[in-house]
Write a protein that holds these residues in place. Structure first.
Motif, PDB file in Angstrom:
ATOM      1  N   LEU A  79       0.872  -1.173   0.000  1.00  0.00           N
ATOM      2  CA  LEU A  79       0.000   0.000   0.000  1.00  0.00           C
ATOM      3  C   LEU A  79       0.903   1.215   0.000  1.00  0.00           C
ATOM      4  O   LEU A  79       1.709   1.400   0.912  1.00  0.00           O
ATOM      5  N   ILE A  80       0.791   2.039  -1.034  1.00  0.00           N
ATOM      6  CA  ILE A  80       1.546   3.287  -1.114  1.00  0.00           C
ATOM      7  C   ILE A  80       0.554   4.392  -0.783  1.00  0.00           C
ATOM      8  O   ILE A  80      -0.460   4.560  -1.477  1.00  0.00           O
ATOM      9  N   SER A  81       0.832   5.125   0.289  1.00  0.00           N
ATOM     10  CA  SER A  81      -0.136   6.121   0.747  1.00  0.00           C
ATOM     11  C   SER A  81       0.559   7.280   1.426  1.00  0.00           C
ATOM     12  O   SER A  81       1.777   7.282   1.601  1.00  0.00           O
ATOM     13  N   GLY A  82      -0.258   8.247   1.842  1.00  0.00           N
ATOM     14  CA  GLY A  82       0.248   9.402   2.574  1.00  0.00           C
ATOM     15  C   GLY A  82      -0.371  10.662   2.040  1.00  0.00           C
ATOM     16  O   GLY A  82      -0.804  10.733   0.897  1.00  0.00           O
ATOM     17  N   GLY A  83      -0.454  11.654   2.836  1.00  0.00           N
ATOM     18  CA  GLY A  83      -0.942  12.948   2.391  1.00  0.00           C
ATOM     19  C   GLY A  83      -2.445  13.063   2.452  1.00  0.00           C
ATOM     20  O   GLY A  83      -3.173  12.143   2.085  1.00  0.00           O
ATOM     21  N   SER A  84      -2.904  14.189   2.928  1.00  0.00           N
ATOM     22  CA  SER A  84      -4.346  14.409   3.029  1.00  0.00           C
ATOM     23  C   SER A  84      -4.996  14.577   1.656  1.00  0.00           C
ATOM     24  O   SER A  84      -6.215  14.476   1.537  1.00  0.00           O
ATOM     25  N   TYR A  85      -4.193  14.808   0.615  1.00  0.00           N
ATOM     26  CA  TYR A  85      -4.704  14.872  -0.752  1.00  0.00           C
ATOM     27  C   TYR A  85      -4.118  13.762  -1.621  1.00  0.00           C
ATOM     28  O   TYR A  85      -4.028  13.881  -2.840  1.00  0.00           O
ATOM     29  N   GLY A  86      -3.697  12.671  -0.985  1.00  0.00           N
ATOM     30  CA  GLY A  86      -3.229  11.511  -1.718  1.00  0.00           C
ATOM     31  C   GLY A  86      -1.794  11.617  -2.171  1.00  0.00           C
ATOM     32  O   GLY A  86      -0.939  12.149  -1.463  1.00  0.00           O
ATOM     33  N   LEU A  87      -1.536  11.118  -3.370  1.00  0.00           N
ATOM     34  CA  LEU A  87      -0.187  11.017  -3.909  1.00  0.00           C
ATOM     35  C   LEU A  87      -0.010  11.882  -5.147  1.00  0.00           C
ATOM     36  O   LEU A  87      -0.940  12.063  -5.925  1.00  0.00           O
ATOM     37  N   VAL A  88       1.211  12.369  -5.326  1.00  0.00           N
ATOM     38  CA  VAL A  88       1.649  12.997  -6.571  1.00  0.00           C
ATOM     39  C   VAL A  88       2.719  12.081  -7.140  1.00  0.00           C
ATOM     40  O   VAL A  88       3.655  11.706  -6.436  1.00  0.00           O
ATOM     41  N   LEU A  89       2.561  11.707  -8.407  1.00  0.00           N
ATOM     42  CA  LEU A  89       3.543  10.876  -9.101  1.00  0.00           C
ATOM     43  C   LEU A  89       4.155  11.705 -10.213  1.00  0.00           C
ATOM     44  O   LEU A  89       3.429  12.419 -10.925  1.00  0.00           O
ATOM     45  N   VAL A  90       5.475  11.632 -10.365  1.00  0.00           N
ATOM     46  CA  VAL A  90       6.173  12.420 -11.382  1.00  0.00           C
ATOM     47  C   VAL A  90       7.045  11.489 -12.214  1.00  0.00           C
ATOM     48  O   VAL A  90       7.952  10.831 -11.696  1.00  0.00           O
ATOM     49  N   HIS A  91       6.758  11.436 -13.509  1.00  0.00           N
ATOM     50  CA  HIS A  91       7.531  10.637 -14.452  1.00  0.00           C
ATOM     51  C   HIS A  91       8.836  11.379 -14.768  1.00  0.00           C
ATOM     52  O   HIS A  91       8.875  12.607 -14.710  1.00  0.00           O
ATOM     53  N   PRO A  92       9.908  10.670 -15.139  1.00  0.00           N
ATOM     54  CA  PRO A  92      11.159  11.355 -15.496  1.00  0.00           C
ATOM     55  C   PRO A  92      10.994  12.405 -16.597  1.00  0.00           C
ATOM     56  O   PRO A  92      11.763  13.361 -16.666  1.00  0.00           O
TER      57      PRO A  92
END
Length: 109
Positions: A79-92
Motif C-alpha cells: 500500500l503506497i499512501s500518505g498525504g491528506s490529498y493523496g499522492l503525486v507521481l512524477v515521471h522522469p
C-alpha cells in the motif's frame, strides 16, 4: 496477537474527486518510498517519483509510505499512501499524475 490496521483518508480534490476513507490490515512494517512502478492512464509507464501530498495544488509534498498489507483479492500487497490529498507521481519526463493511493504487487518494490 491483535491485528493492526492502517487508514487511508483522502480529502476531495485532484487525487480523488469525492475523497475516500479506507482501512487495510497491516502485514508488515511501513517504510518511506520515493519511487514506484506506475503506468498512467495515457500509457506512460516506468519508475515514477512518488510523494505524499498535503495540498490540492500538489506542492506541499513529503515522503510517501509503503506498507505491506493483506489484500483480500491478491494476498500481500504494498500500500503506497500518505498525504491528506493523496499522492503525486512524477515521471522522469516531467508528466505528473495524482492518485488517492496505490496497491502494488508484493514483488513490485
Amino acid at each position: 496477537m491483535e491485528p493492526r490496521f492502517v487508514s487511508v483518508e483522502v480529502e476531495p480534490g485532484p487525487g480523488c474527486e469525492d475523497g475516500l476513507s479506507m482501512r487495510f490490515k497491516v502485514a508488515g512494517e511501513a517504510r518511506a518510498v520515493t519511487s514506484v512502478p506506475y503506468e498512467s492512464e495515457e500509457g506512460l509507464d516506468g519508475a515514477w517519483a512518488v510523494f505524499a501530498c498535503d495540498d490540492e495544488a500538489g506542492e506541499a509534498r513529503r515522503a510517501a509510505t509503503a506498507t505491506l498489507v493483506d489484500d483480500s483479492s491478491d494476498g500481500v500487497s504494498w500500500l503506497i499512501s500518505g498525504g491528506s490529498y493523496g499522492l503525486v507521481l512524477v515521471h522522469p519526463s516531467g508528466v505528473r499524475a495524482r492518485e488517492p493511493y496505490l496497491l502494488l504487487a508484493s514483488a513490485a518494490l
